[in-house]
Scaffold this active site. Sequence first.
Site, PDB file in Angstrom:
ATOM      1  N   GLU A 104       0.822  -1.214   0.000  1.00 39.08           N
ATOM      2  CA  GLU A 104       0.000   0.000   0.000  1.00 39.08           C
ATOM      3  C   GLU A 104       0.854   1.262   0.000  1.00 39.08           C
ATOM      4  O   GLU A 104       0.748   2.116   0.872  1.00 39.08           O
ATOM      5  CB  GLU A 104      -0.965  -0.030   1.193  1.00 39.08           C
ATOM      6  CG  GLU A 104      -1.994  -1.136   1.031  1.00 39.08           C
ATOM      7  CD  GLU A 104      -2.925  -1.311   2.201  1.00 39.08           C
ATOM      8  OE1 GLU A 104      -4.112  -1.590   1.968  1.00 39.08           O
ATOM      9  OE2 GLU A 104      -2.463  -1.187   3.356  1.00 39.08           O
ATOM     10  N   GLU A 156      -4.315 -10.293   0.454  1.00 39.50           N
ATOM     11  CA  GLU A 156      -5.174 -10.158   1.636  1.00 39.50           C
ATOM     12  C   GLU A 156      -6.600 -10.481   1.212  1.00 39.50           C
ATOM     13  O   GLU A 156      -7.080  -9.985   0.197  1.00 39.50           O
ATOM     14  CB  GLU A 156      -5.134  -8.745   2.223  1.00 39.50           C
ATOM     15  CG  GLU A 156      -3.792  -8.334   2.781  1.00 39.50           C
ATOM     16  CD  GLU A 156      -3.784  -6.913   3.324  1.00 39.50           C
ATOM     17  OE1 GLU A 156      -4.871  -6.379   3.643  1.00 39.50           O
ATOM     18  OE2 GLU A 156      -2.691  -6.336   3.423  1.00 39.50           O
TER      19      GLU A 156
END
Length: 887
Positions: free
Chosen positions: A393, A462
């Site tokens: 991220e 994820e």
Amino acid sequence: MSYFEDFTPGAGRKAPRAALDTDARVIDLSGPWRFRLSPTAHAPDFADPDLDDTSWELRRVPGHFGTPAYTNVRYPFPIDPPRVPDENLTGDHRIAFEAGFERAVLRFEGVDSCARVWLNGQELGHSMGSRVPVEFDVTLRPGRNVLAVRVHQWSAGSYLEDQDMWWWPGIFREVKVIERPAVPIDDVFVHAGYDHTTGGGTLRVEAGDALLTVEELGVHDHPAGQTITLERVEPWSAERPRLYEAFVHNGHERVRLAIGFRTVTIEDAVLKVNGEPLKLKGVNRHEFHPVKGRALDADTMLADVLLMKRHNINAVRTSHYPPHPHFLDLCDRYGLWVVDECDYETHGFQELDWRGNPSDDPRWEPALLDRMRRMVERDKNHPSVIMWSLGNEAGTGRNLAAMAAWTRGRDSSRPIHYEGDRACPDVDVYSRMYASHAEVEAIGRGEDEDERRRAMPFVQCEYAHAMGTGPGGLVEYQELYDAHPRCAGGFVWEWIDHGLRHDRHGYAYGGDYGEVLHDGNFVCDGLLFPDRTPSPGLLDLKKVYQPLRFTAADGVLRVEGDTAGLDLEWCVEADGVLVDSGPMESAELKLPAGGEDERWLTVRACLADDTAWAPAGHEVAWHQVRLTPGPDRLAGLTEGTAPAIPLFERVVPRLELWRAPTDNDQGGGLRWHWSHHGLDRLTYRTEHRPDGTVVQRVGPAATDEGYLATYTWRETTAGLLLEAELEPVGEWKVPLARLGLAFELPAELTTVTWYGRGPGEAYPDTGAAAYVGLFTRTIDDLQTPYVRPQENGQRADVRIAVLSTPRGPGFKVTGDRPFGLTVRRWSTAELDAAAHRTDLVAGEKVHLIVDLAQHGIGTASCGPGPLEKYRLTVRPEAIRLLFEPVS
């Protein structure tokens, strides 16, 4: 500009190298250090070895200092890189030690976030990069040596470490002094490939002017750097983690190695290891301990690995930084595939639409390359590491490309991973977070629009956010991964709840330490509770990840998969009582005959012998087949005077449409919709009819939405029969939380025995681990201790339930259809109002809820909500319940 507000990652440091197991002398400086805390970075000088520090407190290293604070995305300081606030908590550390050698390396395994180092008053340098090692060359004095380390909470490096965890500074990993002989072995690089077509291997070990010995392979004093071709080797895999003991030596130093032969490839968009397609049945793992924070000890790391293996987990993504090096040693030894992730995340720049993001700012390139190098060099010899990850991220940009290019040049044997750029210009796998089931299926079919991506394996780095009750949808995700070769599986977020032990709250989360900016209990989103007790989600995951497949057709149960080392046993139960059992002599079993009662066949696969990670008898996989449906349990009731039923009174049950919202309900916005429509503030208007029927209109204020509930009590010679019919009224625009009948009972009830699914909780899209059987638990044990209290503890598909006291008397509830059973010592409203476990206090009543239906759980705390088939749409429902006395 101060050294801790500099784009340069450090000064005075050695070049990065592998973590080596050497026979050189090592001094571990773990233990009590003298410690002084200052509110700013400009603390008084303290490096003089003759400074009197006896008045300083003693603080253990590894450890943390200051007060923890939690944010997920947002930086807890203004975004003004590389500058940080004046309020920069600083910990000064000092320790004196003696050494019997002169030339050494001083090694820090992890310091958060910036360390400046002196030895005997001489400055060695400084470093940023909290979760990667740093070393300094040192010359030791005879006798007493004094090491001084200044650690700052904030630094330029903090902008690169926004990793969804507690911000908590300290020297949180070991500090060691490692002797350097006259001619050291400074670095080792093992290249060990496996050819699945021949069963042979190749081995080359770079170690300078040293010799290699691998006794098992007949390799003796072979010059390092030369390639050895081996006709036959046993490959390393997570299922069979075969390691060969080896060492390199040069007459001055001897380094021990654990070599695993394996080859990672990508062929036709399929990720393969040793020629076989790889399905990652993984978890994301932050390093965490409820008391020690990130200062993990070896026993805790081993406990994690053993728990993973025992729950059929085969892979770990080291979110979002390289783990302690010992953890990777354990992954090598016990067998776990590892995606090793760089110590890099800049998620908070998303709040600025990625303006100034370090990933695309050339001033940050040296720091990012430094972090990537230190991870790759440290971990390059681990066979368990099958993929390098550039970070997490952190948006997009040129520096990610530079990191990938350097990595490929240094180690081309492993694919490169990064999730944050869907164009995938620098990576070898297409990685996503929280893609819905529909998206996963489309990607698996190769229907995604980008041609470059279609040539890549798909990994969900994820998925299934394990926050609170849930996650839901695990079964359906695994079915998709299994169905499509391109889908290489994924990693559930995440391994453990980061709840810190707290005197008042039991376990603390964001905001409990007075943080102005925080993200609440979003830090508690794991498959383990903080004390490392498995949650229902982990038990479900074990079932979903089990390595065997069971199919029943044409009167035969078949077991598919590798059953080597496993014992297969079967049993038949009638209403939960054992009828017959025996071993399976092969992978096929003829289904036993049924009977008039409800019968289930259960097959279990257990370890035949002790393994390194579990004892003989450990259950690896199981499956149930219903043989006969059983009779109508309420057929043949005779009207008459009902017997007295201890601890139960005939009342109008209370209809509940609300549940204490789960974290997944909150994240998906359902709580707002349910509350906006008034499901938590129902009103009741009751009509008693002459025939004894009670008709109740149930609904919230300010709307015409509601339910018309009709309750009829009938006396039978067996007990009281309740007939409940529920009919919706009005124009409903939202799904319901539940359709449940709530009863208040005396507090002296303590125990529940039920025939249905158990032993743990289950909801419409959870509970893969729950099987049909006969179970007994105390009411207290029926509660699932989520760090933030929420809907929990329902036992699903219950046919019969008995509530009793320590003395025995109580009553039995039997349904004409399976129902959900919840028994608590607090009401739904009290559960909803609680912020921590310690807020829940047993009241004067036991609350029994019989659910006709509940809404699915999903994973919308960070991901998709429940699948459509698990949504509780407004609809008519009915149930008949018989209440009988039991002795």
